[in-house]
Design an enzyme around this catalytic site. Structure first.
Site, short mmCIF file in Angstrom:
data_model
loop_
_atom_site.label_atom_id
_atom_site.label_comp_id
_atom_site.label_asym_id
_atom_site.label_seq_id
_atom_site.Cartn_x
_atom_site.Cartn_y
_atom_site.Cartn_z
N HIS A 125 -6.59 -35.70 46.62
CA HIS A 125 -6.76 -36.47 45.14
C HIS A 125 -5.97 -35.45 44.58
O HIS A 125 -5.15 -35.32 43.67
CB HIS A 125 -7.78 -36.00 44.77
CG HIS A 125 -9.27 -37.31 44.64
ND1 HIS A 125 -8.84 -38.60 45.14
CD2 HIS A 125 -10.38 -36.92 45.95
CE1 HIS A 125 -10.47 -39.08 45.53
NE2 HIS A 125 -10.57 -38.19 46.59
N ASP B 2 -8.89 -44.58 47.45
CA ASP B 2 -7.85 -43.01 46.40
C ASP B 2 -6.81 -43.26 46.48
O ASP B 2 -6.47 -42.66 45.02
CB ASP B 2 -8.32 -41.91 47.14
CG ASP B 2 -10.36 -41.57 47.55
OD1 ASP B 2 -10.53 -41.86 46.72
OD2 ASP B 2 -10.29 -40.78 48.51
N HIS C 251 -12.28 -44.52 42.00
CA HIS C 251 -12.77 -45.64 42.83
C HIS C 251 -12.72 -46.87 41.36
O HIS C 251 -12.07 -47.72 41.67
CB HIS C 251 -14.37 -45.99 42.68
CG HIS C 251 -14.17 -44.36 43.86
ND1 HIS C 251 -15.36 -44.49 44.71
CD2 HIS C 251 -13.78 -44.23 44.81
CE1 HIS C 251 -15.20 -43.39 45.93
NE2 HIS C 251 -14.03 -42.94 45.65
N HIS D 131 -10.13 -45.78 52.99
CA HIS D 131 -10.95 -45.83 51.81
C HIS D 131 -9.43 -44.90 51.51
O HIS D 131 -9.42 -44.34 50.17
CB HIS D 131 -11.96 -44.76 52.59
CG HIS D 131 -12.21 -44.55 50.74
ND1 HIS D 131 -13.01 -45.31 49.93
CD2 HIS D 131 -12.78 -42.67 49.75
CE1 HIS D 131 -13.71 -44.40 48.80
NE2 HIS D 131 -12.92 -42.72 48.99
ZN LIG Z 1 -12.61 -42.17 47.33
#
Ligand SMILES: [Zn+2]
Length: 307
Positions: free
Chosen positions: A263, A240, A78, A236
């Site tokens: 991720h 990310d 973030h 969101h």
């Molecule tokens: Zn996040």
């Protein structure tokens, strides 16, 4: 031109997973420095950790960077998204613990802090990575792709069984301050069953539903305060993605598409991109190119205000 912050900006809070109090300070750095983290709570040895994809330690829930001495910093995505989205190319991020504070679960507190302090231009042109051919990685039913594009574009598709999330898709051009305006206030989210599982295994100990995470339970939002956007989850995921893409080490110019990606997959995409001959090249941005980078054209009044 390259930019850094005008002066130090400090944030205090708790790590999402550790629950431990932590203090993070973004400090100015010179041209060509890039973004580095420094663990100020560790006295001996190498405490400097580069914000680079090749030092990412694979972890499904957050992005953790580990230097050669084994010193790490977790949940960097973030603050990395905020730095990239504000057009900060050089900074030293000091932190007195192992995990970046989660704050409100979004990137907007970092964006407001950075832009309130302001940016300083440095006497060097911005260099960026231009994607020259498409690269894709796949894991089960998730894929992540980067393809040539004159501007960084982030496209994301998610599909959750929970009716309150369901299918969500969004594509945004990351120029003209759109990150700060459209994505920066969207918070981390999870499903109710996952919170219980995570906390049983010692994760998400700093998570407070409605304060720093949105919790979904089937067909409704279980956390107090509701949503900031009807499609906050996909926004969101895009936030990310920008934070993880920023670990290329310089602005990336290309079209990113994530389908149920996380991720780990975005990191594998960067590794494959830089390992594929002829897939990417470094360019020095002229004024026209620089005007299309994330952060260019960002207007203070357009940054969301949150309680
Ligand atoms: Zn996040």
């Amino acid at each position: 031109m390259q930019a850094t912050v005008k002066g130090p900006i400090t944030f205090t809070g708790r790590g999402l997973h550790s629950g431990k109090p932590v203090r993070l300070t973004i400090r100015p750095a010179m041209a060509e420095h890039g973004i580095w983290f420094c663990r100020t709570d560790i006295e001996n040895g190498d405490t400097m950790i580069p914000a680079r994809y090749d030092v990412v330690h694979q972890s499904p829930l957050c992005t953790t960077l580990v230097n050669e001495a084994g010193v790490s910093v977790g949940t960097v995505e973030h603050v990395m998204a905020a730095l990239a989205g504000c057009g900060v190319h050089n900074a030293l991020v000091e932190i007195d613990g192992p995990e970046v504070p989660i704050l409100d679960g979004s990137a907007v507190p970092f964006v407001r802090g950075i832009m309130h302090r302001g940016l300083r231009r440095l006497p060097a042109r911005v260099r960026a990575f231009e994607v020259l051919k498409p690269v894709t990685v796949t894991q089960g039913d998730a894929t992540a792709t980067i393809a040539p594009s004159p501007v960084l574009k982030i496209e994301f598709h998610i599909d959750f069984a929970d009716a309150a999330i369901g299918r969500q898709s969004k594509t945004l051009n990351m120029s003209n301050g759109s990150f700060a305006r459209e994505l920066s206030d969207s918070r981390t989210f999870c499903r109710k069953g996952d919170v219980e599982k995570m906390q049983a295994s010692g994760l998400a100990l700093g998570g407070t539903p409605g304060v720093n995470a949105v919790v979904f339970d089937g067909d409704h939002v279980a956390s107090p305060g509701g949503l900031r956007h009807r499609d906050e989850p996909v926004r969101h995921k895009m936030l990310d993605a920008l934070g993880d893409i920023a670990l290329a080490g310089a602005p990336l110019i290309g079209h990113y598409t994530g389908v149920r990606a996380g991720h780990t997959l975005t990191n594998q995409l960067l590794r494959k991109l830089f390992a594929t001959p002829g897939a990417v090249r470094m360019v020095t941005c002229d004024a026209d190119m620089a005007a299309l980078l994330p952060g260019a054209g960002l207007v203070w009044d357009e940054i969301p205000q949150v309680a």
